[in-house]
Design an enzyme around this catalytic site. Sequence first.
Site, short mmCIF file in Angstrom:
data_model
loop_
_atom_site.label_atom_id
_atom_site.label_comp_id
_atom_site.label_asym_id
_atom_site.label_seq_id
_atom_site.Cartn_x
_atom_site.Cartn_y
_atom_site.Cartn_z
N ASP A 1 0.84 -1.19 0.00
CA ASP A 1 0.00 0.00 0.00
C ASP A 1 0.88 1.24 0.00
O ASP A 1 2.09 1.15 0.19
CB ASP A 1 -0.95 0.03 1.21
N ASP B 1 1.43 5.10 1.59
CA ASP B 1 1.05 6.05 2.63
C ASP B 1 1.59 7.42 2.27
O ASP B 1 2.71 7.54 1.75
CB ASP B 1 1.62 5.61 3.98
N ASP C 1 8.75 4.74 13.43
CA ASP C 1 9.31 3.65 14.22
C ASP C 1 10.76 3.30 13.85
O ASP C 1 11.67 3.50 14.63
CB ASP C 1 8.39 2.41 14.18
#
Length: 451
Positions: free
Chosen positions: A71, A73, A152
Amino acid sequence: MLKRLISKLKKSVTHAGEQVQVISRNDHDISRDNISENALKVLYRLKKAGFEAYLVGGGVRDLLLGMHPKDFDVATNASPEQVNKLFRNSRLIGRRFRLVHVVYGRDVIEVATLRGHHENAQGKQQSKTSDSGMLLRDNVYGTIDEDAVRRDFTINALYYDIKDFSVRSYEGGMQDLKRRNIRLIGDPETRYREDPVRMLRAVRFAAKLDFKIAPQTAAPINELAPLLADVPAARLFDEVLKLFMAGYAERTFELLEQYGLFAQLFPHSQQCINENDFYRRLIIQALANSDERIAQGKTLTPAFLFSVFLWPCVLESQKLFEKQGMPPAAAYHQATSQVLSNQQAHTAIPRRFTDMVRNIWDMQRRLERRVKKHLESILSHPKFRAAYDFLLLREQAGEQLAGAGKWWTQYQKDNAHIIAQAKQQHQERNRERERKPRSDRRPRRRNSPAE
Ligand code: ATP
Ligand code: MG
């Protein structure tokens, strides 16, 4: 290609002291041809409206590795409300982490506003932390430099800028990509406390990309794994799907066990596995089969995974109930209900899947017994295929089932017409249901506790 890139990197330091490297369009291989049309539409529309717009995270990481991102983002300096106004086909979602989904049919582009430092927060609506250091709300907006250090892992702090097609790499993300290294940004313990799901993400990326987890990033995981108990069970259910449905489940399971994370997700299963290696073999075999299915482009239902992970618990609980004097059938029913209900506290399994798991389990005994008058109805059952796969798996893992698997393989071949007929009836029923006006259908319960 990455090597060539690294040699051209120029390091600089942002105002806030973060390390950033800018790689111009000629010095990297990301081509717009490999970015989804919808993601490009979102990026261009934001840019045209005067906002910054970046492709960020896994999309950039996977493209640089020559993989197909699952996907895309987007990150922008537009607020969620501004994004929502700009796209008619969008909706605001999330409270903990507010963002916008721009929806193109089945394709969803996630648009997040750049996050800032929490010292700049103006109250609990924007920033909230629990006593254990968990971020309960992360809605403080900021600049790209601030956003990068809130991500992260370094390999996820990569931004593709639609303005000039350059890539911005923060905190050595590009080098870690080259070294195949999963490294948390900042102090690992603090970052895991902020969001314990990052421990699962470390393992997921290590398995998916075949990367190593950097020693400092790996070190606290075993000790901090119990923090996952504070994460909502519904979020953990979603994470379990991401961990095991992506085609790298076998390796993921190995790492999860190694870091004491599987025990947090499926405590009872881990206990059974520790006591009896047959159960571990069963799970590993199931995951190898699932990975194979995905590699072949076949579908996989989460119900199958849960039926495998929890099967050891059912068998062990059934034994306990029988020891207490319950007849086998009653003990089995009591065991399935208890196991499913206990698991809800760890990973909230939606009702439609628990129903399916029950079907797969309930059919096992019928498949083993092969009572003549029931054969056709078993074969016509919508969950026959999943139950049959489960039966084969049990045999593959070493259970002695008097040749039931082979028998059903042959029976299906000899009775293909029954399966075809059942499939047709099933499709007709579905079409019929779709044709019916909505008011005739059973009303959907809002906020169903299982969903
Ligand atoms: P994939 O989509 O392949 O699973 P991804 O890296 O794109 O991997 P997403 O969950 O789609 O993962 O998240 C997009 C990006 O958002 C990540 O790359 C990362 O930069 C950031 N992100 C996601 N979850 C977290 C988190 N728990 N903590 C910090 N940053 C996160
Ligand atoms: Mg992603």
